[in-house]
Design a protein around this motif. Structure first.
Motif, PDB file in Angstrom:
ATOM      1  N   ALA A   1      49.101  75.304 -40.022  1.00 14.02           N
ATOM      2  CA  ALA A   1      50.361  74.612 -39.754  1.00 14.02           C
ATOM      3  C   ALA A   1      51.419  75.647 -39.388  1.00 14.02           C
ATOM      4  N   ILE A   2      52.474  75.187 -38.773  1.00 11.71           N
ATOM      5  CA  ILE A   2      53.555  76.086 -38.349  1.00 11.71           C
ATOM      6  C   ILE A   2      54.108  76.869 -39.538  1.00 11.71           C
ATOM      7  N   LYS A   3      54.272  76.194 -40.662  1.00  5.81           N
ATOM      8  CA  LYS A   3      54.784  76.860 -41.862  1.00  5.81           C
ATOM      9  C   LYS A   3      53.838  77.979 -42.320  1.00  5.81           C
ATOM     10  N   GLU A   4      52.543  77.706 -42.263  1.00  8.53           N
ATOM     11  CA  GLU A   4      51.557  78.713 -42.662  1.00  8.53           C
ATOM     12  C   GLU A   4      51.555  79.890 -41.693  1.00  8.53           C
ATOM     13  N   ILE A   5      51.672  79.596 -40.408  1.00 10.36           N
ATOM     14  CA  ILE A   5      51.714  80.666 -39.404  1.00 10.36           C
ATOM     15  C   ILE A   5      52.930  81.552 -39.647  1.00 10.36           C
ATOM     16  N   ALA A   6      54.073  80.929 -39.917  1.00  8.89           N
ATOM     17  CA  ALA A   6      55.289  81.692 -40.189  1.00  8.89           C
ATOM     18  C   ALA A   6      55.081  82.612 -41.388  1.00  8.89           C
ATOM     19  N   SER A   7      54.413  82.112 -42.399  1.00  5.26           N
ATOM     20  CA  SER A   7      54.139  82.920 -43.583  1.00  5.26           C
ATOM     21  C   SER A   7      53.203  84.077 -43.264  1.00  5.26           C
ATOM     22  N   VAL A   8      52.150  83.780 -42.518  1.00  2.00           N
ATOM     23  CA  VAL A   8      51.175  84.814 -42.150  1.00  2.00           C
ATOM     24  C   VAL A   8      51.828  85.913 -41.322  1.00  2.00           C
ATOM     25  N   LEU A   9      52.673  85.514 -40.370  1.00  2.00           N
ATOM     26  CA  LEU A   9      53.286  86.483 -39.466  1.00  2.00           C
ATOM     27  C   LEU A   9      54.568  87.095 -40.016  1.00  2.00           C
ATOM     28  N   GLY A  10      55.053  86.564 -41.133  1.00  2.00           N
ATOM     29  CA  GLY A  10      56.280  87.089 -41.730  1.00  2.00           C
ATOM     30  C   GLY A  10      57.513  86.797 -40.886  1.00  2.00           C
ATOM     31  N   THR A  11      57.541  85.631 -40.273  1.00  2.00           N
ATOM     32  CA  THR A  11      58.683  85.229 -39.450  1.00  2.00           C
ATOM     33  C   THR A  11      59.110  83.822 -39.854  1.00  2.00           C
ATOM     34  N   ASN A  12      60.149  83.297 -39.219  1.00  2.00           N
ATOM     35  CA  ASN A  12      60.577  81.950 -39.596  1.00  2.00           C
ATOM     36  C   ASN A  12      59.884  80.894 -38.732  1.00  2.00           C
ATOM     37  N   GLU A  13      59.947  79.661 -39.190  1.00  2.00           N
ATOM     38  CA  GLU A  13      59.243  78.559 -38.530  1.00  2.00           C
ATOM     39  C   GLU A  13      59.758  78.304 -37.116  1.00  2.00           C
ATOM     40  N   ASN A  14      61.046  78.446 -36.897  1.00  2.00           N
ATOM     41  CA  ASN A  14      61.597  78.208 -35.564  1.00  2.00           C
ATOM     42  C   ASN A  14      61.067  79.223 -34.554  1.00  2.00           C
ATOM     43  N   THR A  15      60.881  80.446 -34.995  1.00  2.00           N
ATOM     44  CA  THR A  15      60.315  81.467 -34.109  1.00  2.00           C
ATOM     45  C   THR A  15      58.890  81.086 -33.740  1.00  2.00           C
ATOM     46  N   VAL A  16      58.123  80.610 -34.713  1.00  3.97           N
ATOM     47  CA  VAL A  16      56.747  80.185 -34.448  1.00  3.97           C
ATOM     48  C   VAL A  16      56.737  79.023 -33.456  1.00  3.97           C
ATOM     49  N   LYS A  17      57.614  78.049 -33.665  1.00 10.76           N
ATOM     50  CA  LYS A  17      57.683  76.898 -32.760  1.00 10.76           C
ATOM     51  C   LYS A  17      58.010  77.337 -31.341  1.00 10.76           C
ATOM     52  N   THR A  18      58.968  78.248 -31.220  1.00 11.20           N
ATOM     53  CA  THR A  18      59.361  78.748 -29.900  1.00 11.20           C
ATOM     54  C   THR A  18      58.207  79.479 -29.236  1.00 11.20           C
ATOM     55  N   ARG A  19      57.553  80.345 -29.986  1.00  5.18           N
ATOM     56  CA  ARG A  19      56.429  81.099 -29.420  1.00  5.18           C
ATOM     57  C   ARG A  19      55.278  80.176 -29.044  1.00  5.18           C
ATOM     58  N   LEU A  20      55.055  79.159 -29.846  1.00  6.30           N
ATOM     59  CA  LEU A  20      54.000  78.192 -29.557  1.00  6.30           C
ATOM     60  C   LEU A  20      54.308  77.438 -28.264  1.00  6.30           C
TER      61      LEU A  20
END
Length: 183
Positions: free
Chosen positions: A142-161
C-alpha cells in the motif's frame, strides 16, 4: 434558557449526574435535528450526537457562561458534524484513488504477455519511479507501506507513482503498445 435549565447546568457542572441527564434529555431532539440537517442521514446524525455529547460532558466544567449552554452545545454539534463530513469526504476520495489504482493495476496485468518488455521499460525509468512501481504493483504494498519502506511521506509516493505510471505509459506507447490503455 429557563431558570430550571440554568440550575441544571450549574448542578451538572458541579458533578450532579441527574441534572446532567435532564439537561441532555431536554436538548436531545434539537441537537439531533441540528446534526441531521448537516449530515443528512440518521446513522451519521446519531454518531454526531453521541460524539458531541461525550465532548460536552467532558468539557462542561470549562463552560464559563452557563446561560449559553444551548449555544455551546449546538456549536459542538456543528463542529462534530463538519468533522464527520470531512472524514467521509476523505474516505470517498481515498476510495476513488484506490479504484483508480486498481484500474491501473488491471491495465498493467493485461500486459503480462509482454512482461519482459514491461520490466525492461520499468527498469529504464528513473530509480525513484521504478521502486514505487515495483513495490506497488509487484510487491502489493500500500502507499502507506511504501512510504514507510522508502522513508518518505505518502504524498511523495503518490506523486512518484502517478508520474512513474505516466512515464511508463509513454515508453510503452513508443514501443508500440498504445492499445493497451495503460493509465
Amino acid at each position: 434558557m429557563t431558570d430550571k435549565e440554568l440550575r441544571w447546568v450549574q448542578k451538572a457542572k458541579n458533578g450532579n449526574q441527574q441534572a446532567l441527564n435532564k439537561l441532555l434529555k431536554a436538548h436531545y431532539e434539537s441537537i439531533y435535528l441540528l446534526a441531521y440537517s448537516y449530515v443528512k442521514n440518521e446513522a451519521d446524525a446519531l454518531d454526531v450526537v453521541q460524539e458531541a455529547t461525550y465532548k460536552a460532558v467532558n468539557g462542561l466544567s470549562r463552560l464559563q457562561q452557563e446561560e449559553y449552554f444551548s449555544t455551546w452545545l449546538n456549536r459542538i454539534i456543528i463542529n462534530e458534524a463538519k468533522r464527520l463530513l470531512v472524514r467521509r469526504q476523505r474516505e470517498n476520495a481515498r476510495q476513488t484513488s484506490d479504484e483508480e489504482a486498481m484500474a491501473s493495476l488491471v491495465d498493467l496485468t493485461e500486459l503480462q504477455e509482454h512482461d519482459s518488455v514491461l520490466m525492461q521499460e520499468i527498469h529504464g525509468l528513473d530509480d525513484k519511479y521504478e521502486e514505487v512501481l515495483l513495490l506497488f504493483y509487484f510487491n502489493d504494498l500500500a502507499i502507506k507501506e511504501i512510504a514507510s519502506v522508502l522513508g518518505t511521506n505518502e504524498n511523495t509516493v503518490k506523486t512518484r507513482l502517478a508520474r512513474g505510471r505516466e512515464l511508463l505509459r509513454l515508453r510503452l506507447i513508443a514501443q508500440g503498445y498504445e492499445r493497451q490503455g495503460l493509465k
